[in-house]
Every structure is written in structure tokens, then in C-alpha cells.
Design a protein around this motif. Structure first.
Motif, short mmCIF file in Angstrom:
data_model
loop_
_atom_site.label_atom_id
_atom_site.label_comp_id
_atom_site.label_asym_id
_atom_site.label_seq_id
_atom_site.Cartn_x
_atom_site.Cartn_y
_atom_site.Cartn_z
N ILE A 130 0.87 -1.18 0.00
CA ILE A 130 0.00 0.00 0.00
C ILE A 130 0.90 1.23 0.00
O ILE A 130 1.80 1.34 0.83
N ALA A 131 0.67 2.13 -0.96
CA ALA A 131 1.49 3.33 -1.04
C ALA A 131 1.08 4.34 0.02
O ALA A 131 -0.11 4.55 0.25
N ASN A 132 2.07 4.91 0.70
CA ASN A 132 1.82 6.01 1.63
C ASN A 132 2.68 7.18 1.18
O ASN A 132 3.83 7.26 1.58
N PRO A 133 2.15 8.04 0.32
CA PRO A 133 2.98 9.11 -0.26
C PRO A 133 3.80 9.85 0.78
O PRO A 133 3.28 10.27 1.82
N GLY A 134 5.11 9.99 0.52
CA GLY A 134 6.00 10.67 1.44
C GLY A 134 6.59 9.77 2.51
O GLY A 134 7.54 10.11 3.18
N HIS A 135 5.98 8.57 2.66
CA HIS A 135 6.49 7.62 3.65
C HIS A 135 6.74 6.28 2.99
O HIS A 135 6.35 6.06 1.85
N LEU A 136 7.37 5.35 3.75
CA LEU A 136 7.60 4.02 3.20
C LEU A 136 6.27 3.29 3.04
O LEU A 136 5.31 3.53 3.78
N ALA A 137 6.23 2.40 2.07
CA ALA A 137 5.00 1.64 1.81
C ALA A 137 4.76 0.65 2.95
O ALA A 137 5.67 0.28 3.69
#
Lengths: 234, 110
Positions: free
Chosen positions: B60-67
Motif C-alpha cells: 500500500i502506497a503512503n505518499p511521502g512515507h515508506l510503503a
């Protein structure tokens, strides 16, 4: 999946992947219905654009009233992986006429591409126009019909996830990547495993800083370059 | 049953963009000789693109953070993969995967 390359064999080989199409197609129809798209628009998107994930993006952009130019660019970016797949697949059809090449090319998808790559492992690197067309056309029709059925059922089924159908597509790719892994004797198991690990790592780090579709492209290209280097070292 | 002009242009424009991405490479490959390095590069496309497509549903992508991991998909992927190893059948992988996901959802896991 046997070595036969007839039209009939193509229909037979593509059937397992149809489950993935039906699940996602129904889901797309339902999403389109809730986004107030008419059946005609759903049919137009599925039969003219025919591009799974891009259709979801187009639908949400239409809902947000994004400009046409933005919709076109997004569609191109999401589908740019098709350039890689088509270039790869086209090598098996160079002996066929240009018309036949264009016919095959115009219906290539992630799924029929992956299926063809599995198939050629079983036929000493050969594919046929009849086999590929069968797989392409069945996939195309099933996708279109599933999305329309989804749009019609849209009001009735509120929660298709409950039955696990949304996982069909993921399961299909897991199956296809596993079959690719064990049957591509040209590259071999250890090299492919290293490349897979590398792609997963690149993708994992890239989705934090770019869109998922861009990360997919970067990971794919980086994985190919990594594979070429590793092959040289062996 | 209706279609606005914007919707019509979207369908036609996106249809054109998509079919060009798909079909033009076939015309190029047919008429040009492909250099050896490109064939070598393309030989890795199937495994890399399929791996990346799998990753798209497992992370799951978490923009600005690690997936982060998509726990439900990762859990359902285990029996699906085992089914693949045991049967080498695409159909079995899909059927077992769907059933595993239905069970996970029934017990609200992931």
C-alpha cells in the motif's frame, strides 16, 4: 496448458484468466454506475479504450471534471507499460503480415501478454496468430460484458469484496508469475528470483515518492537492466 | 442511456492513445531489426512486469512515507501460491485465492 497453438487451444488456455477479468470487470461496472456513467459510456470505455486500470482512472477523472488533456496524459502514462509488452510480444509475430500484427497489437493486455509468455515456454518460443487472437478476443469480450453486467447490477450488489472477487486479479498475476518463474529455462530460476527481489525492492521504495503507475514502470525498467547486468556476471 | 460530448471525446481520445501504445510497437518490430541488447533487455520484461503488477496489490502506497503491506492480500497470496506450487494450474491459484479472500473477509481479518 499444452503445446497446441490452434484457435481452440487459445480459447481453452485463456479461460482460467477470465476469472480475473470477470471480478475486476464487475467491480469497474459497479464503480462506473456509482460514478453516474451511463451504460453507453461504460460500453464505450470497455470496448473502445479497453484498458483495465486506466478505465478506473478515467472514471474518477470524469467525475472530478478534469480537463481532457489531463485525462489523455494519465491514460498514456498508465498504459505506457504496454509499449514494453507489445515490443516484447511482437518479436514472436514478425513472420506474420502487418495487418495481423496490428490486429494482435490492438488487443494486447497485461493478462494476454503474460499468458503468451507462459505459452511460448511450452512451445519452444513459438506463438501463432490463431492462438493469440483467440486469447485476445475472448479476453476482450469477457471484459466488456462483465463491465456492462457490473453496471447493470451496480444498484443491487453493494459490496462485491465480501465474496473475495476483488482478489481474483492479484491471484491471477501470482499464478502467472509463478508459472513464468518455473518454466522460463532461458533465464533460469536463480537469476529470475534475484530480478524479482530487486523489482519488489525498487517498487517498495519508489511508491513512497511517485505514483504507483510510474513506480511500476521504474521498477520494470530497473529490473530489466539489473537482470542484464547479472546475466553478464554469470 | 446518454453520453455527453466530454465523455465522447474522452472515449475517443483515450481509445486512440491506448491503441497506439499497443499496436505501434508491433509495426516497428516488424519493419526494423531489433539490436541484440534490446532483445536481451526485453527478455526480462515478462518476469519484471508481472512481479511489479503483483507488488502493486501486495503493497500500500503512503505518499511521502515508506510503503506498508496490504495484509489481507498478502495473507490470501500464501494459499494461492501454495496452490500454484502443488497444482501448477492457473485456475486453481485463482479459485483458491478467491476462497481464501472470502474466508479472510468473513472473519474480518486484514
Amino acid at each position: 496448458m499444452g503445446p497446441s497453438l490452434t484457435f481452440r487451444a487459445g480459447v481453452h488456455d485463456v479461460l482460467p484468466t477470465v476469472f480475473g477479468y470477470i471480478g475486476v470487470g464487475l467491480a469497474f461496472g459497479i464503480v462506473a454506475h456509482t460514478s453516474h456513467l451511463s451504460l453507453l459510456v461504460v460500453a464505450g470505455l470497455s470496448f473502445i479504450v479497453y484498458a483495465g486500470s486506466a478505465q478506473f482512472i478515467i472514471t474518477s477523472m470524469l467525475l472530478l471534471h478534469d480537463p481532457l488533456s489531463a485525462i489523455f496524459i494519465s491514460t498514456f502514462l498508465v498504459n505506457s507499460r504496454m509499449i514494453l509488452m507489445s515490443t516484447s510480444l511482437a518479436q514472436y509475430f514478425r513472420h506474420e503480415s502487418l495487418t495481423r500484427n496490428l490486429l494482435i497489437g490492438s488487443l494486447v493486455t497485461d493478462e494476454t501478454f503474460a499468458l503468451a509468455m507462459n505459452k511460448q515456454n511450452k512451445t519452444n518460443g513459438k506463438l501463432s496468430f490463431a492462438w493469440q487472437s483467440a486469447a485476445n478476443v475472448v479476453a476482450y469480450l469477457v471484459w466488456g460484458i462483465a463491465t456492462i453486467v457490473g453496471a447493470v447490477l451496480g444498484g443491487l450488489i453493494t459490496n462485491p469484496e465480501r465474496f473475495g472477487f476483488d482478489f481474483a486479479l492479484t491471484a491471477m498475476f501470482i499464478g502467472l508469475v509463478y508459472l513464468q518463474l518455473i518454466s522460463d529455462r532461458h533465464l533460469g530460476l536463480s537469476l529470475q528470483l534475484m530480478v524479482m527481489l530487486f523489482v519488489a525492492l525498487v517498487y517498495y521504495f519508489m511508491i513512497g515518492i511517485m505514483s504507483q503507475n510510474f513506480a511500476l514502470l521504474v521498477a520494470t525498467v530497473a529490473g530489466c537492466l539489473f537482470g542484464m547486468e547479472m546475466k553478464k556476471c554469470r | 442511456m446518454s453520453m455527453s460530448l466530454t465523455e465522447l471525446w474522452t472515449i475517443l481520445g483515450c481509445g486512440l492513445v491506448t491503441i497506439l501504445s499497443r499496436a505501434l510497437p508491433f509495426a516497428f518490430v516488424k519493419s526494423l531489426t531489433i539490436p541484440a541488447w534490446l532483445i536481451n533487455f526485453l527478455s526480462f520484461v515478462p518476469i519484471t512486469i508481472m512481479t511489479a503488477l503483483c507488488c502493486q496489490s501486495l503493497f500500500i502506497a503512503n505518499p511521502g512515507h515508506l510503503a506498508t503491506l496490504n495484509v489481507a492480500n498478502c495473507l490470501a497470496a500464501i494459499p494461492a501460491t501454495i496452490a500454484g506450487v502443488l497444482t501448477k494450474s492457473l485456475l486453481m491459484v485463482v479459485v483458491v485465492g478467491i476462497m481464501a479472500m472470502a474466508v479472510l473477509r468473513y472473519f474480518s481479518i486484514g
